[in-house]
Design a protein around this motif. Structure first.
Motif, short mmCIF file in Angstrom:
data_model
loop_
_atom_site.label_atom_id
_atom_site.label_comp_id
_atom_site.label_asym_id
_atom_site.label_seq_id
_atom_site.Cartn_x
_atom_site.Cartn_y
_atom_site.Cartn_z
N ASN A 187 39.74 44.38 38.08
CA ASN A 187 40.51 43.47 38.24
C ASN A 187 41.53 43.74 39.61
OD1 ASN A 187 40.20 42.24 36.05
ND2 ASN A 187 41.40 42.91 34.67
N LEU A 191 41.20 41.46 43.30
CA LEU A 191 43.05 40.59 43.68
C LEU A 191 42.50 41.78 45.00
CD1 LEU A 191 45.44 40.82 40.68
CD2 LEU A 191 45.13 39.40 42.92
N ALA A 196 42.17 36.25 41.34
CA ALA A 196 43.08 36.68 40.73
C ALA A 196 41.48 36.54 39.65
CB ALA A 196 43.93 36.00 40.28
N ALA A 236 47.46 32.07 39.05
CA ALA A 236 46.83 32.55 40.23
C ALA A 236 46.09 30.89 41.26
CB ALA A 236 45.36 33.39 40.68
N THR A 242 49.36 38.91 43.11
CA THR A 242 49.67 40.31 43.62
C THR A 242 49.66 41.89 42.05
OG1 THR A 242 51.00 39.33 45.04
CG2 THR A 242 51.59 41.98 44.56
N PHE A 243 48.74 42.72 42.70
CA PHE A 243 48.28 43.57 41.83
C PHE A 243 49.37 44.29 42.48
CE2 PHE A 243 46.82 47.06 39.51
CZ PHE A 243 45.50 46.39 38.58
#
Length: 368
Positions: A187, A191, A196, A236, A242-243
């Motif tokens: 994941n 990203l 996403a 998204a 954002t991660f």
């Protein structure tokens, strides 16, 4: 068998392309902790059902958040618990004004249980930013500040990192840790390229305006789980995702206690992919490649033509899986037991097809 001679190398090559995509995406992630200059009103929401053993730990963590108390509210929805979950909630709502609870006593006719509980909590909240976690999680005192700090002008959702609490030291616990690290790394890697795919409801933050724009949980109102994947992909599509790579925003979650529970949980997660509206096609293509690659490896064990090639092909797959696991382990400071990783890798050709097929037909149990 000639068909398998073509499919296995092709599917492995395709799978490796995705692994390289994740690995390079992880390398693109940068430390993104910002200094908060503005403190928006934040609502932390969670649903709990029969969580008297775990909930007090989480509530204690939430009470210690370093975010300004007058800018933070914490709303817990008790989803028809039959144990002392409500008493745990009342213990905090009676003492701390920023805590509040809603007690749900009956099933909703219009919405699946967890989404109904979360929706009730969100409806009662007033924060500009909503942060969610699960009742069996542990969060650091910097969690709220860390997640909020990543909201810039066009940010709609922040995906946080979650890891399995390995304090139990059992093999099953370590196995779950490797498996969950692989999911989170994939994941995060996607990203890293701005794509996403998913996240975990254990650690998500999103703007209320973003939630309202996608019409809340209405498009998936009857789906029993998958709210996290739905939120990430839907928001998204309209805003930036954002991660959060900062350890100040990491969450720990409790492992399940049996193999049966583990398989049921993973089957439930796998079932989500086929049900979401407007699903990310690239994401589905990866799931298909992983299923095809592992299924081909499994079938290869029964082919005399393929058997001699399998150690090499499996070794190549394990090598590339190790690249992503190692990168994720380093970035997220999550220890990986080497022996557990090897066992995990060897079980993938059995585990992935089984989980994929049972998830496709929806063969799992959920809290009623």
């Amino acid at each position: 068998m000639s068909f398998l001679l073509f499919v296995l190398p092709f599917s492995l090559a395709l799978y490796i392309c995705f692994i390289i995509y994740f690995w390079t995406g992880l390398k693109r992630l940068k430390s993104n902790q910002n200094i908060l200059e503005h403190y928006p009103l934040v609502s932390i929401v969670l649903a709990a059902r029969n969580e008297e053993l775990f909930l007090p730990r989480l509530l204690s963590d939430l009470a210690k958040q370093d975010y300004p108390a007058d800018k933070l509210e914490i709303i817990i929805a008790d989803d028809r618990s039959t144990d002392k979950t409500w008493e745990c909630i009342k213990n905090y709502t009676n003492r701390l004004p920023r805590f509040s609870g809603v007690r749900i006593t009956e099933l909703s006719d219009n919405m699946s249980p967890k989404k109904n509980a979360l929706s009730r909590a969100i409806h009662l909240s007033s924060g500009d930013i909503i942060i969610s976690t699960d009742a069996d999680c542990l969060v650091p005192e910097t969690w709220t500040s860390s997640m909020v700090s990543l909201f810039e002008k066009n940010t709609g959702i922040v995906v946080g990192y979650s890891e399995i609490d390995q304090s139990q030291k059992s093999f099953l616990c370590h196995y779950q840790a490797v498996d969950f690290l692989a999911l989170m790394s994939a994941n995060a890697g996607s990203l890293g390229w701005g794509n996403a795919w998913s996240g975990s409801g254990q650690n998500l933050a999103y703007r209320r305006s973003s939630f309202d724009r996608i019409k809340g949980f209405t498009p998936v109102v009857h789906q029993v789980s998958g709210d996290d994947m739905y939120l990430v992909q839907s928001i998204a599509k309209k805003y930036t995702a954002t991660f959060n790579t900062s350890k100040e925003g990491f969450v720990k979650t409790s492992p399940v206690l049996s193999i049966k529970q583990f398989l049921n949980q993973r089957i439930r997660w796998a079932s989500n992919a086929r049900k979401l509206p407007n699903q990310n096609v690239f994401f589905l293509f990866f799931l298909f490649s992983a299923f095809l690659c592992n299924t081909s490896l499994f079938l290869g064990f029964f082919s005399s033509y393929m058997f001699s090639f399998l150690p090499v092909l499996l070794g190549v797959k394990i090598f590339f899986d190790a690249l992503v696991i190692q990168a994720g382990s380093t970035i997220f400071n999550t220890p990986v037991n080497i022996l557990t990783f090897i066992v995990w890798s060897l079980f993938q050709p059995i585990y992935i097809p089984l989980i994929g097929l049972l998830g496709f037909i929806g063969k799992f149990h959920w809290k009623a």
